[in-house]
Scaffold this motif. Structure first.
Motif, PDB file in Angstrom:
ATOM      1  N   GLN A  11       0.819  -1.214   0.000  1.00 35.14           N
ATOM      2  CA  GLN A  11       0.000   0.000   0.000  1.00 35.14           C
ATOM      3  C   GLN A  11       0.851   1.261   0.000  1.00 35.14           C
ATOM      4  O   GLN A  11       0.357   2.333  -0.301  1.00 35.14           O
ATOM      5  CB  GLN A  11      -0.958  -0.009   1.189  1.00 35.14           C
ATOM      6  CG  GLN A  11      -2.074  -0.995   1.028  1.00 35.14           C
ATOM      7  CD  GLN A  11      -3.061  -0.954   2.173  1.00 35.14           C
ATOM      8  OE1 GLN A  11      -2.935  -0.193   3.122  1.00 35.14           O
ATOM      9  NE2 GLN A  11      -4.078  -1.798   2.094  1.00 35.14           N
ATOM     10  N   SER A  15       1.000   3.444  -6.923  1.00 33.42           N
ATOM     11  CA  SER A  15       0.108   2.852  -7.930  1.00 33.42           C
ATOM     12  C   SER A  15      -0.795   1.783  -7.315  1.00 33.42           C
ATOM     13  O   SER A  15      -1.968   1.671  -7.681  1.00 33.42           O
ATOM     14  CB  SER A  15       0.908   2.287  -9.101  1.00 33.42           C
ATOM     15  OG  SER A  15       1.875   1.370  -8.640  1.00 33.42           O
ATOM     16  N   ALA A  16      -0.284   0.998  -6.380  1.00 31.30           N
ATOM     17  CA  ALA A  16      -1.109  -0.023  -5.718  1.00 31.30           C
ATOM     18  C   ALA A  16      -2.169   0.645  -4.843  1.00 31.30           C
ATOM     19  O   ALA A  16      -3.339   0.245  -4.849  1.00 31.30           O
ATOM     20  CB  ALA A  16      -0.237  -0.950  -4.882  1.00 31.30           C
ATOM     21  N   TYR A  17      -1.759   1.668  -4.108  1.00 26.78           N
ATOM     22  CA  TYR A  17      -2.687   2.388  -3.239  1.00 26.78           C
ATOM     23  C   TYR A  17      -3.792   3.048  -4.062  1.00 26.78           C
ATOM     24  O   TYR A  17      -4.968   2.977  -3.734  1.00 26.78           O
ATOM     25  CB  TYR A  17      -1.931   3.434  -2.420  1.00 26.78           C
ATOM     26  CG  TYR A  17      -2.783   4.175  -1.433  1.00 26.78           C
ATOM     27  CD1 TYR A  17      -3.105   3.611  -0.208  1.00 26.78           C
ATOM     28  CD2 TYR A  17      -3.281   5.438  -1.723  1.00 26.78           C
ATOM     29  CE1 TYR A  17      -3.897   4.276   0.706  1.00 26.78           C
ATOM     30  CE2 TYR A  17      -4.077   6.116  -0.817  1.00 26.78           C
ATOM     31  CZ  TYR A  17      -4.384   5.533   0.396  1.00 26.78           C
ATOM     32  OH  TYR A  17      -5.177   6.194   1.292  1.00 26.78           O
ATOM     33  N   ARG A  18      -3.393   3.667  -5.170  1.00 26.75           N
ATOM     34  CA  ARG A  18      -4.363   4.357  -6.028  1.00 26.75           C
ATOM     35  C   ARG A  18      -5.317   3.353  -6.682  1.00 26.75           C
ATOM     36  O   ARG A  18      -6.518   3.598  -6.761  1.00 26.75           O
ATOM     37  CB  ARG A  18      -3.623   5.173  -7.090  1.00 26.75           C
ATOM     38  CG  ARG A  18      -4.533   5.991  -7.955  1.00 26.75           C
ATOM     39  CD  ARG A  18      -5.142   7.145  -7.170  1.00 26.75           C
ATOM     40  NE  ARG A  18      -6.039   7.871  -8.026  1.00 26.75           N
ATOM     41  CZ  ARG A  18      -7.303   8.148  -7.710  1.00 26.75           C
ATOM     42  NH1 ARG A  18      -7.789   7.804  -6.544  1.00 26.75           N
ATOM     43  NH2 ARG A  18      -8.068   8.799  -8.537  1.00 26.75           N
ATOM     44  N   ALA A  19      -4.779   2.234  -7.146  1.00 30.40           N
ATOM     45  CA  ALA A  19      -5.629   1.219  -7.774  1.00 30.40           C
ATOM     46  C   ALA A  19      -6.666   0.706  -6.779  1.00 30.40           C
ATOM     47  O   ALA A  19      -7.850   0.552  -7.114  1.00 30.40           O
ATOM     48  CB  ALA A  19      -4.777   0.069  -8.295  1.00 30.40           C
ATOM     49  N   LYS A  20      -6.226   0.461  -5.538  1.00 28.62           N
ATOM     50  CA  LYS A  20      -7.146   0.002  -4.495  1.00 28.62           C
ATOM     51  C   LYS A  20      -8.262   1.014  -4.271  1.00 28.62           C
ATOM     52  O   LYS A  20      -9.435   0.657  -4.173  1.00 28.62           O
ATOM     53  CB  LYS A  20      -6.376  -0.239  -3.194  1.00 28.62           C
ATOM     54  CG  LYS A  20      -7.255  -0.629  -2.049  1.00 28.62           C
ATOM     55  CD  LYS A  20      -7.094   0.030  -0.723  1.00 28.62           C
ATOM     56  CE  LYS A  20      -6.342   1.270  -0.554  1.00 28.62           C
ATOM     57  NZ  LYS A  20      -6.628   1.960   0.704  1.00 28.62           N
ATOM     58  N   ASN A  21      -7.904   2.288  -4.227  1.00 30.80           N
ATOM     59  CA  ASN A  21      -8.909   3.325  -3.995  1.00 30.80           C
ATOM     60  C   ASN A  21      -9.866   3.476  -5.166  1.00 30.80           C
ATOM     61  O   ASN A  21     -11.069   3.654  -4.965  1.00 30.80           O
ATOM     62  CB  ASN A  21      -8.245   4.669  -3.679  1.00 30.80           C
ATOM     63  CG  ASN A  21      -7.947   4.802  -2.211  1.00 30.80           C
ATOM     64  OD1 ASN A  21      -8.702   4.346  -1.372  1.00 30.80           O
ATOM     65  ND2 ASN A  21      -6.830   5.402  -1.888  1.00 30.80           N
ATOM     66  N   ILE A  22      -9.355   3.419  -6.373  1.00 31.84           N
ATOM     67  CA  ILE A  22     -10.231   3.551  -7.542  1.00 31.84           C
ATOM     68  C   ILE A  22     -11.242   2.410  -7.577  1.00 31.84           C
ATOM     69  O   ILE A  22     -12.441   2.632  -7.732  1.00 31.84           O
ATOM     70  CB  ILE A  22      -9.402   3.596  -8.845  1.00 31.84           C
ATOM     71  CG1 ILE A  22      -8.648   4.923  -8.941  1.00 31.84           C
ATOM     72  CG2 ILE A  22     -10.292   3.390 -10.071  1.00 31.84           C
ATOM     73  CD1 ILE A  22      -7.632   4.979 -10.069  1.00 31.84           C
ATOM     74  N   ILE A  23     -10.753   1.184  -7.425  1.00 29.50           N
ATOM     75  CA  ILE A  23     -11.650   0.022  -7.487  1.00 29.50           C
ATOM     76  C   ILE A  23     -12.651   0.027  -6.334  1.00 29.50           C
ATOM     77  O   ILE A  23     -13.856  -0.124  -6.543  1.00 29.50           O
ATOM     78  CB  ILE A  23     -10.847  -1.295  -7.509  1.00 29.50           C
ATOM     79  CG1 ILE A  23     -10.033  -1.383  -8.796  1.00 29.50           C
ATOM     80  CG2 ILE A  23     -11.776  -2.499  -7.364  1.00 29.50           C
ATOM     81  CD1 ILE A  23      -8.987  -2.480  -8.800  1.00 29.50           C
ATOM     82  N   GLU A  78     -11.751  -3.521  -0.100  1.00 26.42           N
ATOM     83  CA  GLU A  78     -10.323  -3.371   0.190  1.00 26.42           C
ATOM     84  C   GLU A  78      -9.755  -4.650   0.790  1.00 26.42           C
ATOM     85  O   GLU A  78      -8.665  -5.088   0.416  1.00 26.42           O
ATOM     86  CB  GLU A  78     -10.086  -2.174   1.116  1.00 26.42           C
ATOM     87  CG  GLU A  78     -10.255  -0.862   0.400  1.00 26.42           C
ATOM     88  CD  GLU A  78     -10.069   0.352   1.283  1.00 26.42           C
ATOM     89  OE1 GLU A  78      -9.877   0.201   2.512  1.00 26.42           O
ATOM     90  OE2 GLU A  78     -10.110   1.472   0.749  1.00 26.42           O
ATOM     91  N   LEU A  81      -9.523  -7.208  -2.086  1.00 26.98           N
ATOM     92  CA  LEU A  81      -8.420  -6.977  -3.022  1.00 26.98           C
ATOM     93  C   LEU A  81      -7.065  -7.375  -2.446  1.00 26.98           C
ATOM     94  O   LEU A  81      -6.278  -8.041  -3.106  1.00 26.98           O
ATOM     95  CB  LEU A  81      -8.377  -5.507  -3.449  1.00 26.98           C
ATOM     96  CG  LEU A  81      -9.488  -5.054  -4.378  1.00 26.98           C
ATOM     97  CD1 LEU A  81      -9.432  -3.540  -4.544  1.00 26.98           C
ATOM     98  CD2 LEU A  81      -9.392  -5.747  -5.724  1.00 26.98           C
TER      99      LEU A  81
END
Length: 181
Positions: A11, A15-23, A78, A81
């Motif tokens: 996290q 990019s991983a943190y942002r992807a988690k938030n977008i999804i 979250e 994922l």
């Protein structure tokens, strides 16, 4: 790489943190409604604050802590994922509510008679066995047993490890005044 990749470390990668938030935000924005079939007709069940029916829990407030449906859905996604499992507990005692149980402290287990239970360790370190009828277990990327999911990190561990290693090398370079060792 030799980098140990944990959920927390993953996290920290933007990019991983942002992807988690977008999804999780996109899923959390989607409405959840309870429907019922009456003969050939299908109709939406109206939320009832007195009985705290499932429609109320999904559309108004899932638990007595005042969570919004958005917070509830985001939290479950979250966990799903990053850990591959999302656990929603609907306890039979107390006020009717839906609780998200941390996937890193909850696991499916079978008793000697083959009944499915969920072992959960609460924040006070007390362990309880929750009957399967009270639990909704969501999972992605199931393992060979089909009962335990695997999160995205399991499959992206090498890529995340390289990224974390690059961050460490970059930090070391800057700490040395941009001079190679």
């Amino acid at each position: 790489t030799n980098e140990r990749v944990t959920v927390l470390k993953a996290q920290s990668i933007a990019s991983a943190y942002r992807a988690k938030n977008i999804i999780s935000d996109d899923v959390a924005k989607m409405p959840m409604q309870q429907m019922r079939r009456l003969g050939r007709a299908v109709e939406q069940v109206e939320p009832d604050p007195v009985t705290r029916n499932m429609a109320y829990l999904l559309q108004v407030s899932p638990n007595i802590w005042g969570w919004t449906p958005f917070q509830f859905k985001k939290s479950v996604i979250e966990w799903l994922l990053f850990y591959g499992n999302g656990y929603i507990w609907n306890p039979t005692k107390g006020p009717r509510q839906l609780l998200v149980l941390p996937a890193d402290r909850t696991a499916p287990v079978f008793d000697l008679e083959g009944n499915l239970w969920y072992r959960h360790t609460f924040s006070n370190n007390q362990t309880a066995y929750i009957p399967a009828v009270e639990m909704l277990h969501l999972l992605i990327n199931p393992d060979s047993t089909g009962f335990i999911g695997r999160g995205v990190i399991t499959f992206a561990r090498e890529t995340f490890g390289r990224q974390i290693g690059a961050y460490k090398a970059e930090s070391k370079l800057y700490a040395q005044g941009m001079l190679p060792a």
